[in-house]
Scaffold this motif. Structure first.
Motif, mmCIF file in Angstrom:
data_model
loop_
_atom_site.group_PDB
_atom_site.id
_atom_site.type_symbol
_atom_site.label_atom_id
_atom_site.label_comp_id
_atom_site.label_asym_id
_atom_site.label_seq_id
_atom_site.Cartn_x
_atom_site.Cartn_y
_atom_site.Cartn_z
ATOM 1 N N PHE B 27 0.752 -1.243 -0.079
ATOM 2 C CA PHE B 27 0.049 -0.094 -0.111
ATOM 3 C C PHE B 27 0.775 1.303 0.047
ATOM 4 C CE2 PHE B 27 -2.955 3.250 2.011
ATOM 5 C CZ PHE B 27 -3.882 3.232 1.267
ATOM 6 N N GLU B 28 1.849 1.094 0.589
ATOM 7 C CA GLU B 28 2.848 2.623 0.861
ATOM 8 C C GLU B 28 3.333 2.602 -0.727
ATOM 9 O OE1 GLU B 28 6.393 1.783 3.215
ATOM 10 O OE2 GLU B 28 7.039 3.603 2.953
ATOM 11 N N GLU B 29 3.838 1.689 -1.438
ATOM 12 C CA GLU B 29 4.114 1.855 -2.623
ATOM 13 C C GLU B 29 2.985 2.461 -3.721
ATOM 14 O OE1 GLU B 29 7.341 1.522 -4.170
ATOM 15 O OE2 GLU B 29 6.532 1.842 -6.024
ATOM 16 N N VAL B 31 0.766 4.581 -2.598
ATOM 17 C CA VAL B 31 0.844 5.895 -2.156
ATOM 18 C C VAL B 31 1.919 6.589 -2.746
ATOM 19 C CG1 VAL B 31 0.909 7.408 -0.248
ATOM 20 C CG2 VAL B 31 -0.414 5.262 -0.058
ATOM 21 N N ALA B 32 3.160 6.064 -2.766
ATOM 22 C CA ALA B 32 4.110 6.704 -3.392
ATOM 23 C C ALA B 32 4.014 6.947 -5.060
ATOM 24 C CB ALA B 32 5.456 5.909 -3.434
ATOM 25 N N ARG B 35 0.651 9.643 -5.256
ATOM 26 C CA ARG B 35 0.409 10.580 -4.172
ATOM 27 C C ARG B 35 0.292 12.173 -4.970
ATOM 28 N NH1 ARG B 35 4.810 12.423 -0.772
ATOM 29 N NH2 ARG B 35 6.373 13.177 -2.148
ATOM 30 N N ASP B 36 1.160 12.348 -6.031
ATOM 31 C CA ASP B 36 1.075 13.495 -6.472
ATOM 32 C C ASP B 36 -0.162 13.820 -7.239
ATOM 33 O OD1 ASP B 36 3.584 13.886 -5.844
ATOM 34 O OD2 ASP B 36 4.592 13.636 -7.463
ATOM 35 N N TRP B 60 -6.357 8.694 1.202
ATOM 36 C CA TRP B 60 -5.336 7.320 1.427
ATOM 37 C C TRP B 60 -6.007 6.480 2.448
ATOM 38 C CZ3 TRP B 60 -3.178 5.638 -2.515
ATOM 39 C CH2 TRP B 60 -2.611 6.496 -3.560
#
Lengths: 166, 200
Positions: B27-29, B31-32, B35-36, B60
């Motif tokens: 999930f962090e990936e 977001v990365a 995210r922009d 998120w």
């Protein structure tokens, strides 16, 4: 729908075939509508692919740490409420306990007797007597049998009698 | 048992599947990667950096909580964008309740302002570098009311149909069409003015 909105709907591909023919016929005859149509097309064309490109002004680590922390807090909250949801029967326990307590109090107050009006009960056999009690009349009468077996009232108790009657 | 994946090289669909199984790193990936875009959409609607960051973050968190509901009918990016759009619309509605209507909106409601605008006779975007055009569009969008800006964003950038916009904005299709018409006419006029400013 007015003509201007029809022109726009044509630009956006939101008209059916018959409406398209109608609007195209209008455009062929009306220069002002044709000019407006051109302006709508230019504006639409200018926007295509020109959405602002912005970068989030926070580092990846910092932004993620805020999300991660919020998720953890929310999950903790959810976990705290989850057991109550699982033991749904506990929700029924409170009203059931209240109801049971109320019944017990009523039983004690009424001395374990029925409160549905008049009733009678026998006293021990060796006394050969019968008592009668009426809750509605708020009175109790005891009948005692003589040697011939005839019952006659020997006591009368009236509860909560008005003051004037005492 | 799901196969372990290399988060950096995995496709979005793989990362979504791993996230749905509880893999926070996947999930962090996601977001990365997105995210922009999510922040940019929030900013385009709110026109406020701080609010846009907060709403992007909230989106998120909501996405993680609702990840099980994501069926893959659209791309993950589209699904995420819908979440942030809905959050922005909620926020804008709350703000609208507490602020006075702008004169521009009142004029529009009285009817016909857009009809009185002269038709722009030359293409206001002609001959402009893309970066310059983007700058001008952004400047012009900033001058529109939130209702007009939002219909333009949803229609032109999110490619939503009238009925979809009506649903998310909680209004009739007629209102969407009228707002879109006004927004376009106003935008054309603003772009024309910016062009004239540049030339003089």
């Amino acid at each position: 729908m007015n003509t201007e909105l029809k022109l726009q709907a044509l630009v956006d591909g939101e008209l059916d075939a018959r409406e398209v023919r109608e609007v195209e016929a209008l455009l062929a005859q009306d220069a002002q509508s044709a000019a407006l149509m051109q302006e709508l097309k230019w504006t639409k064309g200018a926007l295509v692919g020109n959405d602002a490109e912005l970068a989030l002004p926070e580092t990846r680590e910092f932004f993620w740490s805020k999300i991660e922390r919020t998720i953890a807090i929310e999950e903790k909250k959810a976990a705290a409420t989850a057991p109550a949801e699982r033991s749904w029967w506990l929700k029924l326990l409170y009203p059931a306990t209240g109801l049971a307590a109320m019944v017990a109090v009523m039983f004690v107050v009424s001395g374990g007797r029925s409160t549905d009006g008049a009733d009678s009960e026998s006293v021990p056999e060796d006394v050969n007597a019968v008592s009668f009690r009426s809750e509605s009349e708020q009175m109790s009468v005891v009948y005692v049998a003589d040697e011939n077996g005839n019952f006659s009232p020997v006591s009368e108790e009236v509860k909560n009698a008005p003051e004037a009657d005492k | 048992m799901p196969q372990p994946i290399d988060h950096k090289t995995a496709l979005d669909v793989q990362l979504v599947a791993a996230s749905q199984a509880g893999d926070m790193l996947a999930f962090e990936e996601l977001v990365a990667r997105h995210r922009d875009k999510i922040y940019a959409r929030a900013f385009s609607m709110m026109r406020n950096e701080e609010e846009a960051i907060d709403l992007a973050q909230e989106a998120w968190v909501k996405a993680w909580q609702r990840l099980k509901q994501f069926q893959g009918d659209s791309s993950f990016a589209t699904w995420m964008t819908r979440i942030v759009i809905n959050l922005c619309l909620d926020q804008l509605r709350r703000q609208k309740r507490t602020r006075a209507e702008s004169i521009e909106q009142l004029d529009e409601e009285l009817g016909g302002v857009e009809r009185q605008m002269p038709v722009v006779a030359t293409n206001p975007s002609e001959g402009l570098e893309r970066s310059e055009l983007r700058k001008r569009i952004d400047k012009a969008m900033n001058q529109l009311s939130y209702e007009h800006r939002t219909v333009l964003i949803l229609h032109e950038f999110e490619e939503m149909e009238y009925k979809q916009i009506a649903k998310v904005m909680n209004c009739s299709i007629g209102t969407v069409m009228s707002r879109l018409f006004y927004a376009r006419r106003r935008l054309a006029s603003l772009l024309q003015s910016l062009k004239k400013e540049q030339q003089s």
